[in-house]
Design an enzyme around this catalytic site. Structure first.
Site, short mmCIF file in Angstrom:
data_model
loop_
_atom_site.label_atom_id
_atom_site.label_comp_id
_atom_site.label_asym_id
_atom_site.label_seq_id
_atom_site.Cartn_x
_atom_site.Cartn_y
_atom_site.Cartn_z
CB THR A 39 -0.87 -0.07 1.25
OG1 THR A 39 -0.19 -0.13 2.38
CG2 THR A 39 -2.05 -1.06 1.27
CB SER A 71 29.79 -4.37 6.78
OG SER A 71 29.93 -5.21 5.65
CG LEU A 131 12.29 -9.45 9.52
CD1 LEU A 131 12.93 -10.17 10.64
CD2 LEU A 131 10.52 -9.13 9.82
CB SER A 133 18.33 -6.31 6.55
OG SER A 133 18.23 -6.56 5.25
CB SER A 134 17.67 -2.73 2.70
OG SER A 134 16.13 -2.35 2.92
CD GLU A 166 15.72 -0.28 -0.09
OE1 GLU A 166 15.36 -1.43 -0.33
OE2 GLU A 166 15.99 0.17 1.00
CG ASP A 178 10.55 -1.04 4.46
OD1 ASP A 178 9.31 -1.43 4.89
OD2 ASP A 178 11.04 -1.75 3.59
#
Length: 388
Positions: A39, A71, A131, A133-134, A166, A178
């Site tokens: 949505t 990282s 979930l 992570s980005s 993104e 997100d």
């Protein structure tokens, strides 16, 4: 791994990689979307919450104009000059942090006078599980760079920064949900977000008081937003809105579906029906939490999964099995979460049922010959913050 463990891992990793202590460490959480799937890019409503799985970024100042990132999930360190930042100049995992640095400049931040930094990223947000992570990486880096460079951007703007990174640097056509959840989340509360106005309201969930846990069942079927399925669904939504003569599917209500069925081909209609009814379910979930409490939202979670499975067609057999098994063994409600084509399901259960449902889901996956799922509980958590 706890949130503080990730903070220590980022701090220690920075010192080991760069040979001196970091100047600061920031962290941001992943998110679970309680309800409101696909949505967000249709200007609709979403209701995610930040979870107690986090990404931490340690930052140290440099004396030149170079950005360097490293990282725990890559052996390489990647460098780029600040004035060379561009969406097509970054790739791989580094597109997330470096894309944020570029996107800050697109939102009015003057990067011409800033000095470079070294960054080191650590995370315990599962990758590929739906979930986000980005967004956890993007939000932690955005907050760190904003504070270190003194840019003064507010959190809704930082969410837009992460979304732009993104979309353009990573190449995933995602909405703003997100990053908003990661930056605006609160303890035992969800973020009710209007993706058109970007108005956000923190809504108490009441899970803790009612002895409820949200189980995440990561099927380990990996997905990627940058591949075709997600983009195809977004294109269908845009085509459906255009055919219906509206700017976005947000402008349609449930009462418009009868007309939509006569205007659209069957596949596009089903894509549109999912978005329209999902928007209604988000609003109903917020109302139910206020009027009844969390035990009343189960049927809405269940209906959301059916809609994603049958109308939007983004579920997979492993997700369906996880949802159906949890429902059959006492879950208040269950649904797949995230962009689909893999990833995780969620189940709202009483604390006492957690070990029971974990056991029966593992057994069901084994009997079907599926890979072993990763199952854990999450709590609604605080959003992005400076840790040290």
């Amino acid at each position: 791994m706890s949130g503080q463990d990730v903070v220590s891992e980022a701090s220690d990793g920075f010192a080991a990689r760069y040979g001196h202590p970091a100047d600061g460490v920031w962290s941001a959480p992943g998110r679970v979307n309680l309800i409101g799937e696909h949505t967000d890019y249709n200007d609709g409503f979403v209701f995610p919450f930040a979870i107690d799985r986090r990404t931490a970024v340690a930052l140290g100042a440099r004396g030149d104009s170079v950005l360097r990132v490293a990282s725990t999930f890559s052996d390489e360190s990647i460098e780029i000059a600040i004035d060379a930042l561009a969406p097509d100049a970054v790739s791989g995992w580094s597109a997330y942090p470096l894309g944020v640095a570029w996107a800050l400049g697109e939102f009015g931040a003057d990067l011409s006078g800033v000095t470079g930094v070294d960054l080191f990223v650590a995370s315990d947000v599962p990758i590929g599980a739906g979930l986000s992570s980005s967004a956890a990486i993007e939000s932690a880096v955005a907050l760190a760079l904003d504070e270190h460079w003194g840019l003064g951007l507010d959190r809704p703007t930082l969410a837009k920064v992460g979304q732009l990174a993104e979309n353009r640097a990573v190449g995933a056509p995602t909405g703003i949900m997100d990053q908003s959840a990661s930056l605006l989340g609160r303890q035992d509360a969800g973020v009710f977000l209007d993706c058109r106005s970007l108005d956000a309201e923190v809504i108490p969930l009441g899970f803790d008081a009612d002895g409820l846990a949200l189980m995440v069942i990561d099927t380990k079927v990996e997905h990627s937003h940058a591949t075709g399925g997600y983009a195809a669904r977004r294109a269908s939504c845009e085509a459906g809105a255009a055919a219906m003569g509206v700017g976005s599917l947000r402008d349609l209500g449930v009462d418009d579906l009868e007309r939509a069925a006569s205007v659209l081909d069957d596949e596009t209609f089903r894509r549109v029906r999912h978005v329209v009814t999902e928007n209604a379910r988000v609003l109903d979930t917020v109302r139910t939490l206020r009027e009844v409490g969390p035990t009343g939202i189960g049927p809405l979670l269940d209906a959301s999964h059916v809609s994603m499975r049958d109308d939007f067609e983004i579920s997979v057999p492993e997700l369906d099995l996880a949802v159906e098994t949890a429902q059959a063994h006492g879950a208040i409600g269950a649904r797949m979460t995230g962009g689909g084509f893999g990833g995780a399901a969620i189940a709202l259960v009483t604390d006492a049922l957690v070990p029971v449902i974990e056991r029966v889901v593992r057994t069901a996956f084994d009997e079907r010959g599926y890979g072993e799922p990763v199952i854990f509980t999450v709590r609604a958590s605080q959003g992005a913050t400076r840790e040290r």
